[in-house]
Design a protein around this motif. Structure first.
Motif, PDB file in Angstrom:
ATOM      1  N   ASP A  65       0.843  -1.202   0.000  1.00  0.00           N
ATOM      2  CA  ASP A  65       0.000   0.000   0.000  1.00  0.00           C
ATOM      3  C   ASP A  65       0.876   1.248   0.000  1.00  0.00           C
ATOM      4  O   ASP A  65       0.575   2.230  -0.685  1.00  0.00           O
ATOM      5  N   TRP A  66       1.960   1.218   0.764  1.00  0.00           N
ATOM      6  CA  TRP A  66       2.865   2.377   0.801  1.00  0.00           C
ATOM      7  C   TRP A  66       3.532   2.589  -0.553  1.00  0.00           C
ATOM      8  O   TRP A  66       3.625   3.716  -1.040  1.00  0.00           O
TER       9      TRP A  66
ATOM     10  N   ALA B 292       1.036   4.224  -2.738  1.00  0.00           N
ATOM     11  CA  ALA B 292       0.759   5.605  -2.322  1.00  0.00           C
ATOM     12  C   ALA B 292       1.910   6.526  -2.664  1.00  0.00           C
ATOM     13  O   ALA B 292       1.709   7.708  -2.968  1.00  0.00           O
TER      14      ALA B 292
ATOM     15  N   ASP C 100      -3.697   6.280   1.535  1.00  0.00           N
ATOM     16  CA  ASP C 100      -3.645   4.946   0.917  1.00  0.00           C
ATOM     17  C   ASP C 100      -4.938   4.580   0.197  1.00  0.00           C
ATOM     18  O   ASP C 100      -5.107   3.443  -0.240  1.00  0.00           O
TER      19      ASP C 100
END
Length: 296
Positions: free
Chosen positions: A197-198, A201, A262
């Motif tokens: 997810d990071w 993002a 996110d």
């Protein structure tokens, strides 16, 4: 004179609404504490009164028709309004406590530290806290409100009020921030995709931990354990801002690359719109005031 000539038999509406919501007469009967046959008879009575079939019946399935779903939504709204009016007339919603369910790590690291402020700011409402995650079965009782991340489908009929955007970023002990790219990566079983997810993002070019860093690291059962390990210097973890804000202010964690949305957010779930219960309205006002700090 009949003021509501097209109103179906009122005693058919509760079984009908419950059957549509569960897509099951058995589950509806269990909720209403009656027999399956009693629910089936009331559904048949309603279909005769309306002159239409409300369900597509298979060998093991029961699927509400589009007309049934539309009617059930109106019935549910009417029942919510009647329920709210009854509580107001009886005065029950003036004094009764509210049980607020919250995801465990957010409860421990953000909400409980602010509980004294909630008590002082909303003294007329008693709030009982409970840890929980995922969908909430309001119809089973025990929970009046729930704070959840909107990463699962919201059940039909549940009111969803936005609170704050989820923002995430790598966090570690401050004295290790300069070497964050070489630190072991820490993971959490309850959110195994946090590092991915990071990466999504931060895909617009923001700096991040070096891919040469340990891609496996250690895995912990819960987020609060992962963040505790990061604060102890075990490695670098993905920290949601709401969960690490207080640690950042106290200097126990550092976020070398900042935080990015996110794509999810936290919401307040309730079985009916908040404005129908003044206790919920007061708690919601407080939540919005305090969660504003998480959007800055």
């Amino acid at each position: 004179m009949n003021l509501w000539p097209d109103l179906p038999p009122p005693n058919t509406l509760l079984p009908f609404e419950a059957t549509v919501r569960h897509a099951s007469m058995t589950a509806a009967a269990r909720e209403l504490h009656v027999t399956h046959g009693a629910v089936s008879r009331q559904i048949q009575n309603l279909e005769r009164a309306l002159g239409v079939s409300l369900f597509e019946r298979g060998a093991r399935t029961l699927r509400p028709t589009p007309q049934a779903r539309q009617l059930a939504a109106v019935v549910r709204d009417a029942l919510d309004r009647i329920d709210a009016a009854a509580r107001q007339a009886s005065g029950r919603d003036a004094d009764g406590p509210l049980t607020l369910s919250c995801e465990p790590t957010l409860l421990m690291r953000w909400l409980i530290p602010r509980l004294p402020d909630l008590t002082a700011s909303v003294p007329e409402v008693t709030v009982h806290l409970a840890a929980g995650g995922g969908p909430v079965a309001f119809d089973r009782g025990g929970v009046d409100l729930a704070i959840r991340r909107d990463d699962f489908p919201c059940p039909a009929g549940v009111s969803r009020t936005p609170l704050f955007t989820e923002r995430i970023g790598p966090v570690c002990r401050p004295d290790l921030a300069a070497a964050v790219g070489r630190l072991p990566r820490l993971h959490t079983r309850t959110r195994p995709g946090a590092w991915e997810d990071w990466r999504r993002a931060a895909a617009d070019g923001v700096a991040g931990p070096d891919e040469a860093g340990d891609p496996v690291g250690q895995t912990f059962e819960h987020f609060y354990l992962t963040l505790g390990a990061a604060a102890a210097g075990v490695g670098v973890a993905i920290g949601p801002y709401a969960l690490v804000r207080d640690d950042l202010e106290r200097g126990q964690l550092a976020a070398p690359y900042g935080f990015r949305p996110d794509g999810t957010r936290y919401v307040l779930l309730s079985p009916r719109p908040p404005e129908q219960d003044r206790r919920v309205t007061r708690v919601l006002i407080w939540l919005r005031d305090r969660t504003a700090e998480l959007e800055a």
